[in-house]
Design an enzyme around this catalytic site. Structure first.
Site, PDB file in Angstrom:
ATOM      1  N   LYS A   1      81.985  66.450  64.387  1.00  0.00           N
ATOM      2  CA  LYS A   1      81.688  66.408  65.826  1.00  0.00           C
ATOM      3  C   LYS A   1      83.003  66.336  66.577  1.00  0.00           C
ATOM      4  O   LYS A   1      83.811  65.452  66.329  1.00  0.00           O
ATOM      5  CB  LYS A   1      80.899  65.114  66.108  1.00  0.00           C
ATOM      6  CG  LYS A   1      79.522  65.280  66.705  1.00  0.00           C
ATOM      7  CD  LYS A   1      79.092  63.893  67.205  1.00  0.00           C
ATOM      8  CE  LYS A   1      77.606  63.689  67.286  1.00  0.00           C
ATOM      9  NZ  LYS A   1      77.284  62.293  67.652  1.00  0.00           N
TER      10      LYS A   1
ATOM     11  N   ARG B   1      66.731  53.863  72.109  1.00  0.00           N
ATOM     12  CA  ARG B   1      66.417  54.069  73.525  1.00  0.00           C
ATOM     13  C   ARG B   1      65.022  54.664  73.651  1.00  0.00           C
ATOM     14  O   ARG B   1      64.044  53.966  73.638  1.00  0.00           O
ATOM     15  CB  ARG B   1      67.472  54.970  74.179  1.00  0.00           C
ATOM     16  CG  ARG B   1      68.775  54.248  74.448  1.00  0.00           C
ATOM     17  CD  ARG B   1      69.919  55.171  74.635  1.00  0.00           C
ATOM     18  NE  ARG B   1      70.193  55.922  73.416  1.00  0.00           N
ATOM     19  CZ  ARG B   1      71.193  56.769  73.264  1.00  0.00           C
ATOM     20  NH1 ARG B   1      71.992  57.007  74.264  1.00  0.00           N
ATOM     21  NH2 ARG B   1      71.383  57.389  72.120  1.00  0.00           N
TER      22      ARG B   1
END
Ligand code: ADP
Length: 159
Positions: free
Chosen positions: A41, A90
């Site tokens: 990433k 979340r």
């Protein structure tokens, strides 16, 4: 002594991450915040910048230590004698990914438990990617990230 590891990219650290660190620091004797090098990433902040930001943001926590790794988190946990990997949840969208991660970790080592803490409602919309987008469009993020993140973003822009 109960030791846990809280892994992530922290690109950058947000008040949502800090909320999880605060709560985990009350549940465990020691928390290692483990910053992934993430060679796959592309990160906005360098590993050194991310480590520095997390160190400064967590300096008041006596039982929190910041480390970085490019190893598997389960391996890092074993080396540190950690018995738990802390993650934050979340929305349901996090669940899918975290569920898969938990299954993979269990496959590698059954002795390490994944511990999920629910994001506080007021912080559940904060993500590192939204912070980076807000920076791009000059949205005020002062209530969403620790000050050091804004300072380091500004000094990066000046370079
Ligand atoms: P990763 O690339 O490993 O997902 P992140 O730095 O994005 O790394 O996130 C690390 C962990 O923190 C993840 O478990 C993520 O769900 C959690 N997290 C991120 N933002 C929040 C937030 N606002 N509230 C609670 N947990 C969060």
């Amino acid at each position: 002594m109960k030791i846990a590891i809280y892994p992530g990219s922290f690109d950058p650290i947000t008040n949502g991450h800090l909320d999880i660190i605060l709560r985990a620091s009350k549940l465990f004797d020691k928390i290692y915040v483990c910053i992934a090098k993430n060679s796959s990433k592309q990160s906005f902040f360098s590993l050194e910048e991310r480590v520095k930001m997390v160190e400064i943001a967590t300096q008041d926590f006596e039982n929190v230590e910041v480390i970085s790794t490019d190893d598997l988190i389960v391996n890092v946990a074993k080396k540190l004698n950690a018995t738990a990997i802390v993650r934050g949840l979340r929305a349901v969208t996090d669940f899918e990914y975290e569920f898969q991660l938990a299954a993979a970790n269990e496959y590698i080592d059954q002795n390490i438990e994944m511990v999920f803490l629910m994001a506080s409602l007021s912080k559940s919309f904060i993500s590192s990617s939204s912070i980076k987008e807000f920076f791009t469009y000059n949205v005020d993020v002062s209530s969403l990230v620790p000050n050091i993140v804004i300072e380091m973003y500004n000094s990066k822009q000046k370079k």
